[in-house]
Design an enzyme around this catalytic site. Structure first.
Site, PDB file in Angstrom:
ATOM      1  N   CYS A 282      26.083  49.667  39.693  1.00  0.00           N
ATOM      2  CA  CYS A 282      25.271  48.498  39.305  1.00  0.00           C
ATOM      3  C   CYS A 282      23.916  48.911  38.737  1.00  0.00           C
ATOM      4  CB  CYS A 282      25.093  47.553  40.483  1.00  0.00           C
ATOM      5  SG  CYS A 282      24.735  48.359  42.025  1.00  0.00           S
TER       6      CYS A 282
ATOM      7  N   HIS B 218      18.795  43.551  41.361  1.00  0.00           N
ATOM      8  CA  HIS B 218      18.179  44.890  41.335  1.00  0.00           C
ATOM      9  C   HIS B 218      17.063  44.904  40.292  1.00  0.00           C
ATOM     10  CE1 HIS B 218      21.189  46.337  43.980  1.00  0.00           C
ATOM     11  NE2 HIS B 218      21.914  47.099  43.167  1.00  0.00           N
TER      12      HIS B 218
HETATM   13  C1  2RA Z   1      24.153  49.791  45.980  1.00  0.00           C
HETATM   14  N1  2RA Z   1      24.688  50.654  43.781  1.00  0.00           N
HETATM   15  O1  2RA Z   1      23.291  49.099  45.433  1.00  0.00           O
HETATM   16  C2  2RA Z   1      25.115  50.636  45.175  1.00  0.00           C
HETATM   17  C3  2RA Z   1      26.525  50.156  45.326  1.00  0.00           C
HETATM   18  N2  2RA Z   1      26.692  48.808  44.928  1.00  0.00           N
HETATM   19  O2  2RA Z   1      24.301  49.847  47.221  1.00  0.00           O
END
Ligand code: 2RA
Length: 340
Positions: A130, A243
């Site tokens: 991601c 994120h």
């Molecule tokens: C996380 N990128 O954010 C890793 C797996 N989704 O934990």
């Protein structure tokens, strides 16, 4: 005329989003199968205005099915992806299992859609991590204009990246700090996540970096350009979904911040929100449920000759996983399967 599509891991965060996004984008589906482990058998999941009952992944016959979106983790994928691929079903896998396999394309459609055509070696296509997906959507249009030499990225990753248990831990731990006797000890994470920041995602590597940081390096090289140097610091923050990434870019030649902003405004999958004023930028809570990769704080880095700083935010369950997988299915539909 549509496709027969299976979702493996239909009861997980990403699996449910895959079903939501297939419906939202009106992907041409003739038949859909929600697959899960035996312990989740019969669980009901939504597919648009329909309700599906999960079927047993272990006994499911993929023969005659066109596409399978997998969100079941690397261990289970090792068992079931080859089975589905051997039955003639093209697997789009969200785990890290096949991402670094030279015979499996690793695809972010806005960046390297043509790579989908390499699916036939193993009948498998890999979805990136991601934190990589949103970054390469931002990097690619800039790299095409002024070739990127080096990227320094710091991530602020939400707990939904770790799954449902992590979301519960953040909620209960935060609540427990205000209700005496309801304190919640860290379990998903090694330290408290409520009102805290943890500079550690996935396992530690020999060189002191973490596997999450290694993934961003390796995947950016495979998806965009192996010559790009990447160094990453990945941290977990007390955010449920979304994120965020602070990205510093060094180019081979000077790229003016205004030109960079204009390029990003036109870039596929990007939404630029960039005003030098209170609130003139995107924050994670605003990206949830959206398809876009949001870019803010675009500005020159005057400490080096050809530097630029940007802030990139995206829904990690969507562009970071489920949306990207569905977009790969859309490319397969238009270029390979040609029904619909
Ligand atoms: C996380 N990128 O954010 C890793 C797996 N989704 O934990």
């Amino acid at each position: 005329m549509g496709y027969k599509v299976a979702i493996a891991g239909a009861t997980g965060n990403v699996g449910r989003e895959m079903l939501n996004i297939l419906a939202e984008r009106e992907f041409p589906v003739d038949e859909i199968a929600a697959l899960a482990s035996r312990r989740s058998l019969g669980t009901e999941v939504s597919f648009g205005d329909k309700t599906l009952k999960t079927q047993d992944l272990d006994t499911f016959d993929f023969t005659g099915w066109d596409i399978a979106l997998f969100a079941i983790g690397s261990d289970a994928t090792k068992t079931y992806a080859p089975k589905a691929a051997a039955a003639g079903c093209i697997v789009i896998d969200n785990s890290s299992l096949y991402r670094y396999d030279p015979d499996v394309p690793l695809v972010v459609p806005e960046v390297n859609a043509d790579a989908v055509m390499g699916y036939s070696k193993k009948n498998i296509i890999a979805n990136p991590n991601c934190s990589t997906a949103q970054m390469v959507v931002a990097l690619k249009p800039l790299h095409d204009r002024a070739r990127i030499k080096r990227v320094v990225v710091s991530t602020y990753q939400s707990v939904s990246g770790s799954g449902k248990e992590a979301i519960d831990e953040l909620w209960n731990q935060t609540k427990g700090l205000y209700v005496p006797g309801q304190e919640v000890e860290p379990s998903v994470y090694p330290k408290q996540i409520a009102f805290n920041v943890i500079p550690h995602i996935d396992v530690f590597m020999e060189d002191g970096s973490t596997k999450e940081e290694w993934k961003m390096v390796a995947e950016t090289k495979k998806i965009v350009d192996p010559s790009i140097k990447v160094t990453a610091t990945c941290a977990r923050v007390p955010v449920f979904v979304g994120h965020s990434e602070a990205i510093n870019i060094e180019f081979e030649e000077f790229l003016d911040e205004d030109e960079a902003r204009d390029i990003l405004r036109e870039a596929p999958g990007v939404m630029v929100v960039d005003k030098r004023e209170d609130g003139g930028y995107v924050t994670p809570v605003e990206c949830v449920g959206d398809f876009a990769t949001f870019i803010s704080r675009i500005r020159q880095d005057s400490t080096i000759d050809n530097g630029l700083n940007i802030w990139v935010v995206s829904d990690n369950l969507r562009k970071g996983a489920a949306l990207n997988a569905v977009q790969i299915a859309e490319v397969l539909g238009s270029r390979v399967l040609k029904k619909g």
